[in-house]
Write an enzyme that holds these catalytic residues in place. Structure first.
Site, PDB file in Angstrom:
ATOM      1  N   ARG A 130      -3.389  56.938  38.527  1.00 49.76           N
ATOM      2  CA  ARG A 130      -2.871  55.626  38.941  1.00 49.76           C
ATOM      3  C   ARG A 130      -3.833  54.857  39.846  1.00 49.76           C
ATOM      4  O   ARG A 130      -3.411  54.013  40.624  1.00 49.76           O
ATOM      5  CB  ARG A 130      -1.493  55.754  39.601  1.00 49.76           C
ATOM      6  CG  ARG A 130      -0.409  56.287  38.674  1.00 49.76           C
ATOM      7  CD  ARG A 130       0.977  56.072  39.256  1.00 49.76           C
ATOM      8  NE  ARG A 130       2.004  56.478  38.316  1.00 49.76           N
ATOM      9  CZ  ARG A 130       2.597  57.665  38.327  1.00 49.76           C
ATOM     10  NH1 ARG A 130       2.226  58.561  39.235  1.00 49.76           N
ATOM     11  NH2 ARG A 130       3.515  57.956  37.452  1.00 49.76           N
ATOM     12  N   LYS A 152     -12.995  43.004  36.715  1.00 48.82           N
ATOM     13  CA  LYS A 152     -12.429  42.997  35.367  1.00 48.82           C
ATOM     14  C   LYS A 152     -12.883  44.256  34.637  1.00 48.82           C
ATOM     15  O   LYS A 152     -14.068  44.567  34.608  1.00 48.82           O
ATOM     16  CB  LYS A 152     -12.897  41.770  34.585  1.00 48.82           C
ATOM     17  CG  LYS A 152     -12.161  40.492  34.922  1.00 48.82           C
ATOM     18  CD  LYS A 152     -12.595  39.404  33.947  1.00 48.82           C
ATOM     19  CE  LYS A 152     -11.853  38.117  34.181  1.00 48.82           C
ATOM     20  NZ  LYS A 152     -12.262  37.075  33.203  1.00 48.82           N
ATOM     21  N   GLU A 194     -26.317  34.730  31.142  1.00 50.58           N
ATOM     22  CA  GLU A 194     -25.278  34.712  32.173  1.00 50.58           C
ATOM     23  C   GLU A 194     -25.815  34.143  33.486  1.00 50.58           C
ATOM     24  O   GLU A 194     -25.085  33.491  34.239  1.00 50.58           O
ATOM     25  CB  GLU A 194     -24.720  36.122  32.394  1.00 50.58           C
ATOM     26  CG  GLU A 194     -23.984  36.708  31.210  1.00 50.58           C
ATOM     27  CD  GLU A 194     -22.549  36.212  31.078  1.00 50.58           C
ATOM     28  OE1 GLU A 194     -22.144  35.318  31.854  1.00 50.58           O
ATOM     29  OE2 GLU A 194     -21.839  36.719  30.194  1.00 50.58           O
ATOM     30  N   LYS A 235     -20.578  34.150  41.661  1.00 51.06           N
ATOM     31  CA  LYS A 235     -19.391  34.837  41.152  1.00 51.06           C
ATOM     32  C   LYS A 235     -18.518  35.333  42.293  1.00 51.06           C
ATOM     33  O   LYS A 235     -17.287  35.245  42.225  1.00 51.06           O
ATOM     34  CB  LYS A 235     -19.786  36.008  40.251  1.00 51.06           C
ATOM     35  CG  LYS A 235     -18.556  36.675  39.628  1.00 51.06           C
ATOM     36  CD  LYS A 235     -18.870  37.454  38.381  1.00 51.06           C
ATOM     37  CE  LYS A 235     -17.577  37.901  37.692  1.00 51.06           C
ATOM     38  NZ  LYS A 235     -17.831  38.659  36.448  1.00 51.06           N
ATOM     39  N   GLU A 245      -7.837  35.270  38.075  1.00 47.13           N
ATOM     40  CA  GLU A 245      -8.058  34.230  37.080  1.00 47.13           C
ATOM     41  C   GLU A 245      -6.808  33.396  36.809  1.00 47.13           C
ATOM     42  O   GLU A 245      -6.458  33.113  35.658  1.00 47.13           O
ATOM     43  CB  GLU A 245      -8.570  34.855  35.767  1.00 47.13           C
ATOM     44  CG  GLU A 245      -9.275  33.857  34.861  1.00 47.13           C
ATOM     45  CD  GLU A 245      -9.919  34.514  33.656  1.00 47.13           C
ATOM     46  OE1 GLU A 245     -11.126  34.751  33.730  1.00 47.13           O
ATOM     47  OE2 GLU A 245      -9.208  34.800  32.680  1.00 47.13           O
ATOM     48  N   ARG A 249     -11.217  30.737  38.573  1.00 47.18           N
ATOM     49  CA  ARG A 249     -12.059  31.811  38.044  1.00 47.18           C
ATOM     50  C   ARG A 249     -12.331  31.646  36.554  1.00 47.18           C
ATOM     51  O   ARG A 249     -13.340  32.120  36.029  1.00 47.18           O
ATOM     52  CB  ARG A 249     -11.438  33.181  38.320  1.00 47.18           C
ATOM     53  CG  ARG A 249     -12.320  34.333  37.840  1.00 47.18           C
ATOM     54  CD  ARG A 249     -11.888  35.685  38.368  1.00 47.18           C
ATOM     55  NE  ARG A 249     -12.738  36.742  37.818  1.00 47.18           N
ATOM     56  CZ  ARG A 249     -12.707  38.001  38.199  1.00 47.18           C
ATOM     57  NH1 ARG A 249     -11.854  38.385  39.140  1.00 47.18           N
ATOM     58  NH2 ARG A 249     -13.514  38.891  37.649  1.00 47.18           N
ATOM     59  N   ASN A 253     -15.860  31.627  32.494  1.00 49.03           N
ATOM     60  CA  ASN A 253     -15.843  31.868  31.059  1.00 49.03           C
ATOM     61  C   ASN A 253     -16.563  30.774  30.273  1.00 49.03           C
ATOM     62  O   ASN A 253     -16.403  30.696  29.044  1.00 49.03           O
ATOM     63  CB  ASN A 253     -14.389  31.986  30.571  1.00 49.03           C
ATOM     64  CG  ASN A 253     -13.691  33.198  31.148  1.00 49.03           C
ATOM     65  OD1 ASN A 253     -14.232  34.287  31.152  1.00 49.03           O
ATOM     66  ND2 ASN A 253     -12.490  33.001  31.671  1.00 49.03           N
ATOM     67  N   HIS A 256     -17.755  31.505  26.801  1.00 53.33           N
ATOM     68  CA  HIS A 256     -17.218  32.789  26.355  1.00 53.33           C
ATOM     69  C   HIS A 256     -16.147  32.660  25.275  1.00 53.33           C
ATOM     70  O   HIS A 256     -15.969  33.584  24.477  1.00 53.33           O
ATOM     71  CB  HIS A 256     -16.663  33.571  27.549  1.00 53.33           C
ATOM     72  CG  HIS A 256     -17.726  34.184  28.401  1.00 53.33           C
ATOM     73  ND1 HIS A 256     -18.674  33.429  29.060  1.00 53.33           N
ATOM     74  CD2 HIS A 256     -18.007  35.473  28.713  1.00 53.33           C
ATOM     75  CE1 HIS A 256     -19.479  34.242  29.739  1.00 53.33           C
ATOM     76  NE2 HIS A 256     -19.101  35.473  29.532  1.00 53.33           N
ATOM     77  N   HIS A 260     -17.010  34.977  22.417  1.00 61.21           N
ATOM     78  CA  HIS A 260     -16.186  36.119  22.040  1.00 61.21           C
ATOM     79  C   HIS A 260     -15.752  36.022  20.572  1.00 61.21           C
ATOM     80  O   HIS A 260     -15.660  37.036  19.868  1.00 61.21           O
ATOM     81  CB  HIS A 260     -14.956  36.203  22.938  1.00 61.21           C
ATOM     82  CG  HIS A 260     -15.254  36.753  24.298  1.00 61.21           C
ATOM     83  ND1 HIS A 260     -14.342  36.688  25.342  1.00 61.21           N
ATOM     84  CD2 HIS A 260     -16.343  37.375  24.804  1.00 61.21           C
ATOM     85  CE1 HIS A 260     -14.868  37.255  26.416  1.00 61.21           C
ATOM     86  NE2 HIS A 260     -16.088  37.670  26.107  1.00 61.21           N
ATOM     87  N   HIS A 275     -23.780  40.530  23.395  1.00 60.17           N
ATOM     88  CA  HIS A 275     -22.889  39.668  24.170  1.00 60.17           C
ATOM     89  C   HIS A 275     -23.612  38.470  24.789  1.00 60.17           C
ATOM     90  O   HIS A 275     -23.146  37.329  24.677  1.00 60.17           O
ATOM     91  CB  HIS A 275     -22.204  40.487  25.270  1.00 60.17           C
ATOM     92  CG  HIS A 275     -21.335  39.656  26.169  1.00 60.17           C
ATOM     93  ND1 HIS A 275     -20.162  39.071  25.745  1.00 60.17           N
ATOM     94  CD2 HIS A 275     -21.485  39.291  27.471  1.00 60.17           C
ATOM     95  CE1 HIS A 275     -19.621  38.396  26.743  1.00 60.17           C
ATOM     96  NE2 HIS A 275     -20.401  38.510  27.797  1.00 60.17           N
TER      97      HIS A 275
END
Length: 377
Positions: A130, A152, A194, A235, A245, A249, A253, A256, A260, A275
């Site tokens: 956990r 993330k 990036e 960032k 997000e 935030r 992206n 992206h 993606h 990527h």
């Protein structure tokens, strides 16, 4: 939240999240120094190192030696290299490895590798017992400036990229700039996309600096450290203001949503598209789509594309090897993106260089028309 100089050739960026704040150390030799750095922040822990076959061959022994010298017991879990490792199969494998090592909840998972390993190892750390401690040692430029920062984590599925995961902040990020010397030119260029993205979001002066100094960034030394630290600071500022997000935030992206979709359309085949290359094309498409929507000047899109071409990055759909699915299939991949809310398309668009914003409820018909224009049919 300003950058502080920790050593003549090292910079430190602080991610301010209250009791969960952490440092990003940027500079040479940090893989070897990781044991001392981890022991000083997380005393008395044992660790599981998750890495891939390529990175482990280069850096695992150095990391293990430093950990042992600091009195930290370690076990290693070595996975295949490549985007396809971000899967349920390898999530289970790595999780079982941590449990078989009998690590406790207060112990740590250490990610030694690029973004794939960082995302997967972070997800393991978030769910095993956990939630365990987590340390990022990113070895690619893309991971150092993006995926290792902000918490993330996740895996890919047939439905899309990073659709299953969790937010789980690291306790420490060690960005060893010497590790970048072993990257191929293609991998370094992909990470650079990036870096440039941060200038295009809201730091136009940084983008202009990159246009003038990108060759020095590629060469290494102070310019490279400065570019990485500036990217991490950008960032860190956004993550501190919007960790999960819910608002600002999402600006991170930029490029992206298109990117993606292209990765999914090419089956996450790194031979065709990695990527950072997908992000580069996506960033150019975002600027071109903004111009099509009369939000920005076409000159801005041409400027971005010219810079990416100068550094050797792809800038359009025709730069992707092999055939692409039809525009309506590409649009389907976009609608599967996790930034869709209640069926409405959300994009990060721009009003100019460094003037990005979140556009909700973008008409799918406009996106489809744009994709038809750009598709190399």
């Amino acid at each position: 939240m300003s950058k502080t100089v920790a050593a003549p050739d090292q910079e430190t960026v602080r991610v301010e999240l209250g009791a969960r704040s952490y440092d990003i150390l940027i500079g040479p030799g940090l893989v070897a120094d990781a044991g001392a750095q981890i022991a000083s922040r997380l005393p008395g822990i044992n660790v599981a190192i998750i890495s891939d076959e390529t990175v482990a061959a280069l850096y695992l022994q150095t990391l293990q030696t430093g950990l042992a010298a600091a009195g930290i017991k370690s076990t290693d879990i070595i996975l295949p290299a490549g985007e396809k490792t971000k899967s349920f199969e390898h999530l289970i494998e790595a999780s079982h490895g941590v449990l078989e090592a009998k690590l406790e909840r207060g112990d740590a998972v250490v990610a030694l590798g690029g973004g794939v390993i960082g995302d997967l190892a972070g997800f393991v750390a978030s769910v095993v017992r956990r939630g365990m401690q987590f340390v990022q040692i990113p070895t690619s430029l893309l991971a150092q400036v993006d995926s290792s920062v902000g918490g993330k984590t996740g895996i890919n599925t047939g439905h899309g990229k990073n659709l299953i995961g969790a937010f789980h902040q690291p306790a420490l990020v060690l960005a060893d700039t010497q590790a970048l010397d072993t990257l191929s030119e293609r991998e370094f260029r992909a990470g650079y996309a990036e870096v440039a993205k941060y200038g295009l979001i809201d730091r136009p002066d940084f983008f202009a600096w990159l246009e003038e100094n990108w060759q020095q960034v590629f060469a290494g030394g102070a310019a490279r450290i400065h570019a990485i630290a500036t990217s991490c600071q950008a960032k860190a500022d956004v993550v501190a203001a919007d960790e999960r997000e819910s608002g600002r935030r999402a600006l991170l992206n930029l490029g992206h949503t298109f990117g993606h979709a292209l990765e999914a359309a090419t089956g996450y085949d790194g031979r065709r598209l990695v990527h950072g290359e997908a992000v580069a094309i996506g960033v150019v498409l975002a600027h071109e789509f903004s111009a099509r929507m009369n939000l920005a000047s076409p000159d801005d899109a041409r400027r971005v594309a010219a810079h990416f071409r100068a550094v050797g990055l792809p800038t359009g759909l025709s730069d992707i090897d092999g055939e692409l699915p039809a525009p309506d299939i590409l649009l389907h991949h976009i609608t599967q993106d996790k930034k869709v809310k209640r069926g409405k398309l959300t994009f990060v668009l721009t009003r100019g260089i460094g003037q990005s914003f979140i556009a909700d409820d973008v008409p799918p018909s406009e996106v489809l028309g744009f994709l038809k224009e750009k598709h190399p049919q």
